[in-house]
Design a protein around this motif. Structure first.
Motif, mmCIF file in Angstrom:
data_model
loop_
_atom_site.group_PDB
_atom_site.id
_atom_site.type_symbol
_atom_site.label_atom_id
_atom_site.label_comp_id
_atom_site.label_asym_id
_atom_site.label_seq_id
_atom_site.Cartn_x
_atom_site.Cartn_y
_atom_site.Cartn_z
ATOM 1 N N ASN A 149 30.994 71.265 37.986
ATOM 2 C CA ASN A 149 31.311 69.907 38.395
ATOM 3 C C ASN A 149 32.130 69.232 37.307
ATOM 4 N N CYS A 150 33.428 69.227 37.488
ATOM 5 C CA CYS A 150 34.334 68.552 36.575
ATOM 6 C C CYS A 150 34.313 69.164 35.174
ATOM 7 N N TYR B 278 28.138 63.394 34.818
ATOM 8 C CA TYR B 278 29.563 63.172 34.532
ATOM 9 C C TYR B 278 30.490 63.960 35.456
ATOM 10 N N GLY B 279 30.000 64.310 36.623
ATOM 11 C CA GLY B 279 30.853 65.059 37.550
ATOM 12 C C GLY B 279 31.593 64.120 38.493
ATOM 13 N N TYR C 186 31.824 64.894 24.690
ATOM 14 C CA TYR C 186 30.640 64.914 25.553
ATOM 15 C C TYR C 186 29.347 64.833 24.753
ATOM 16 N N GLY D 227 27.421 78.520 25.641
ATOM 17 C CA GLY D 227 28.594 79.382 25.797
ATOM 18 C C GLY D 227 29.747 78.600 26.383
ATOM 19 N N THR D 228 30.883 79.257 26.411
ATOM 20 C CA THR D 228 32.058 78.592 26.970
ATOM 21 C C THR D 228 32.411 79.209 28.326
ATOM 22 N N ALA D 229 33.166 78.423 29.107
ATOM 23 C CA ALA D 229 33.510 78.839 30.461
ATOM 24 C C ALA D 229 34.403 80.076 30.459
ATOM 25 N N GLY E 112 29.370 74.588 32.600
ATOM 26 C CA GLY E 112 29.513 73.233 32.053
ATOM 27 C C GLY E 112 28.434 72.343 32.641
ATOM 28 N N ASP F 154 26.606 75.669 28.879
ATOM 29 C CA ASP F 154 27.402 74.569 28.324
ATOM 30 C C ASP F 154 27.686 74.875 26.856
ATOM 31 N N MET F 155 28.774 74.300 26.350
ATOM 32 C CA MET F 155 29.129 74.588 24.952
ATOM 33 C C MET F 155 28.650 73.491 24.007
ATOM 34 N N THR F 156 28.088 72.411 24.567
ATOM 35 C CA THR F 156 27.760 71.254 23.723
ATOM 36 C C THR F 156 26.248 71.181 23.481
ATOM 37 N N GLY G 146 26.167 70.400 31.455
ATOM 38 C CA GLY G 146 25.973 69.046 30.940
ATOM 39 C C GLY G 146 24.506 68.648 30.950
HETATM 40 C C1 LIG Z 1 32.478 66.091 32.573
HETATM 41 S S1 LIG Z 1 31.066 66.843 31.922
HETATM 42 C C2 LIG Z 1 30.256 67.403 33.403
HETATM 43 C C3 LIG Z 1 28.822 67.780 33.169
HETATM 44 C C4 LIG Z 1 28.059 68.195 34.428
HETATM 45 N N1 LIG Z 1 28.711 69.260 35.120
HETATM 46 C C5 LIG Z 1 27.834 67.012 35.320
HETATM 47 O O1 LIG Z 1 28.260 67.034 36.493
HETATM 48 O O2 LIG Z 1 27.225 66.045 34.890
HETATM 49 C C6 LIG Z 1 31.701 68.307 31.228
HETATM 50 C C7 LIG Z 1 30.662 69.236 30.615
HETATM 51 O O3 LIG Z 1 31.260 70.501 30.461
HETATM 52 C C8 LIG Z 1 31.073 70.967 29.148
HETATM 53 N N2 LIG Z 1 32.275 71.746 28.848
HETATM 54 C C9 LIG Z 1 33.550 71.304 28.759
HETATM 55 N N3 LIG Z 1 34.398 72.315 28.534
HETATM 56 C C10 LIG Z 1 33.638 73.425 28.492
HETATM 57 C C11 LIG Z 1 33.934 74.799 28.292
HETATM 58 N N4 LIG Z 1 35.178 75.214 28.077
HETATM 59 N N5 LIG Z 1 32.904 75.688 28.290
HETATM 60 C C12 LIG Z 1 31.621 75.263 28.491
HETATM 61 N N6 LIG Z 1 31.289 73.977 28.671
HETATM 62 C C13 LIG Z 1 32.281 73.077 28.694
HETATM 63 C C14 LIG Z 1 30.909 69.747 28.283
HETATM 64 O O4 LIG Z 1 30.156 70.037 27.139
HETATM 65 C C15 LIG Z 1 30.192 68.809 29.245
HETATM 66 O O5 LIG Z 1 28.808 68.969 29.167
#
Ligand SMILES: C[S@@+](CC[C@H](N)C(=O)[O-])C[C@H]1O[C@@H](n2cnc3c(N)ncnc32)[C@H](O)[C@@H]1O
Length: 396
Positions: free
Chosen positions: A143-144, A48-49, A14, A125-127, A69, A93-95, A71
């Protein structure tokens, strides 16, 4: 694959997508023309959802909303508009690349909305370890993302922890109609494609219920991809962290109106249409939530319904031959099990093959909101009409 490796690969994927603006996931159905009026292009192009959890108007003024997440943060900014200047939105978000884009655009969005300051903040942070204190959030959206998390049970537990009593979630994600086989689970690229980590709908909802959420039900679903016979679907689900404690109430019975002829709720109570069922205070609280409330009459004394009562609802299949066209129905809540008037028993998340007549029945208003429908026919199915043998219990 070790959990850390999955997380790193997903984050790298991502980060790359955010830098290049590459299209990663499926198309969402936002009204981009409307969003463009206040969200910068840089954010919109990295949406990216698969669903639209904020745009579904599940957000109310003054609320605290958490986006897991987040994004580029299209959903955070839409939530920012919907909660108004007195509300608060937290994106996690973690990125880093995603967080940087989101943070850069927050003041621009606030200015476009006419807010004195941004009501959105972003935390790294992470989910499965959400950097938010206990019981702080009215609404969790995502969202995804959860399909990308290696330990989903931990994510669901974290969601429950940060939700306020009486809080709720609206989550869009990818699920599968059957367990994803190991050769896909261990395919690193497919993790980033939102495939390898997808749970079955049954396990996804069971994980949420296991964490404590109740009243889980479908808001929207659409078929997405079929890989090696596995159907991946986009679903948007809502569920509740019911308020703690139960107020004194005169309600002691629930009568199922239909259209299901029998239903079992998440607390294990079975209801037969038209027959009053004694309920506990916890069950009363559950049945008060949408969409369960619309299926029941709650009363202080036992209340029976019969077919002549206008509140009794039933939908019968047409008395005509049917066609088998490859359709399967997946009950997606709010019941764990339910039966129709044609001897089908639907268990939450489990595909049940249905004929053309049942497809029509499940398309009616009382049933449609609760079912995801897929078609497993790999080629054009026969259009031959099949008459029911006279001794067969259901049309199928
Ligand atoms: C498919 S994208 C969706 C982004 C946003 N929700 C959207 O609808 O545009 C996934 C996002 O989730 C983040 N992500 C993925 N796994 C994660 C986790 N375990 N903890 C936190 N963020 C996470 C990624 O860095 C990315 O920004």
């Amino acid at each position: 694959m070790p959990i850390d490796e999955i997380t790193q690969k997903v984050s790298d994927r991502y980060a790359r997508a955010a830098s290049t603006g590459e299209q990663v996931c499926g198309p969402t159905i936002y009204d981009f023309a409307e969003l463009k009026s206040f969200i910068p292009e840089e954010v919109l192009k990295i949406s990216y959802g698969y669903g639209t959890p904020a745009w579904l108007k599940t957000v109310s003024k003054g609320e605290t909303v958490l986006a897991i997440g987040s994004g580029g943060s299209i959903d955070c900014f839409e939530a920012s508009r919907l909660v108004g200047p007195t509300g608060h939105v937290i994106g996690v978000d973690m990125t880093d690349t995603m967080l940087a884009i989101a943070r850069k655009n927050a003041p621009l969005v606030a200015a476009n909305l006419g807010y004195p300051a941004s009501n959105v903040e972003f935390r790294k942070g992470t989910a499965d370890a959400i950097p938010v204190i206990d019981g702080a959030v009215d609404l969790i959206i995502s969202n995804c993302v959860i399909n990308l998390a290696p330990d989903k049970r931990k994510v669901f537990r974290e969601m429950f922890r940060v939700a306020k009593p009486g809080g709720r979630f609206t989550i869009s994600d990818i699920v599968a109609d059957q367990p994803v086989p190991q050769y896909l689970v261990h395919d690193t690229d497919k993790w980033g494609d939102c495939l390898s980590g997808a749970l079955t709908l049954t396990n996804y909802i069971a994980g949420m219920v296991g964490a404590g959420f109740l009243g889980i039900h479908l808001i929207k679903s659409s078929p997405w991809q079929v890989i090696d016979g596995i159907h991946f679907l986009s679903v948007t689900l809502t569920g509740y962290k019911l308020p703690a404690g139960t107020s004194v109430s005169a309600v002691h019975y629930a009568t199922l109106c239909g259209p299901f002829s029998r239903a079992v709720d998440e607390l294990g109570t079975t209801y037969l249409r038209g027959i009053p069922q004694p309920i506990t205070p916890d069950t009363r609280c559950l049945l008060n939530q949408a969409p369960l409330a619309s299926h029941f009459i709650l009363s202080s004394t036992p209340l029976w319904l019969d077919r002549s009562d206008t509140r009794w609802t039933a939908v019968y299949p047409a008395d005509a031959p049917c066609q088998w066209q490859g359709y399967f129905a997946l009950l997606a809540g709010p019941f764990v099990e339910a039966a129709d008037d044609d001897h089908h028993v639907y268990r939450r998340g489990e595909p049940v093959e249905i004929c053309s007549k049942t497809l029509t029945v499940l398309g009616t208003d009382g049933y449609a909101p609760h079912f995801a429908i897929i078609n497993r026919a790999g080629r054009n199915a026969s259009d031959d009409a099949v008459a029911s043998p006279p001794n067969q219990e259901s049309c199928c």
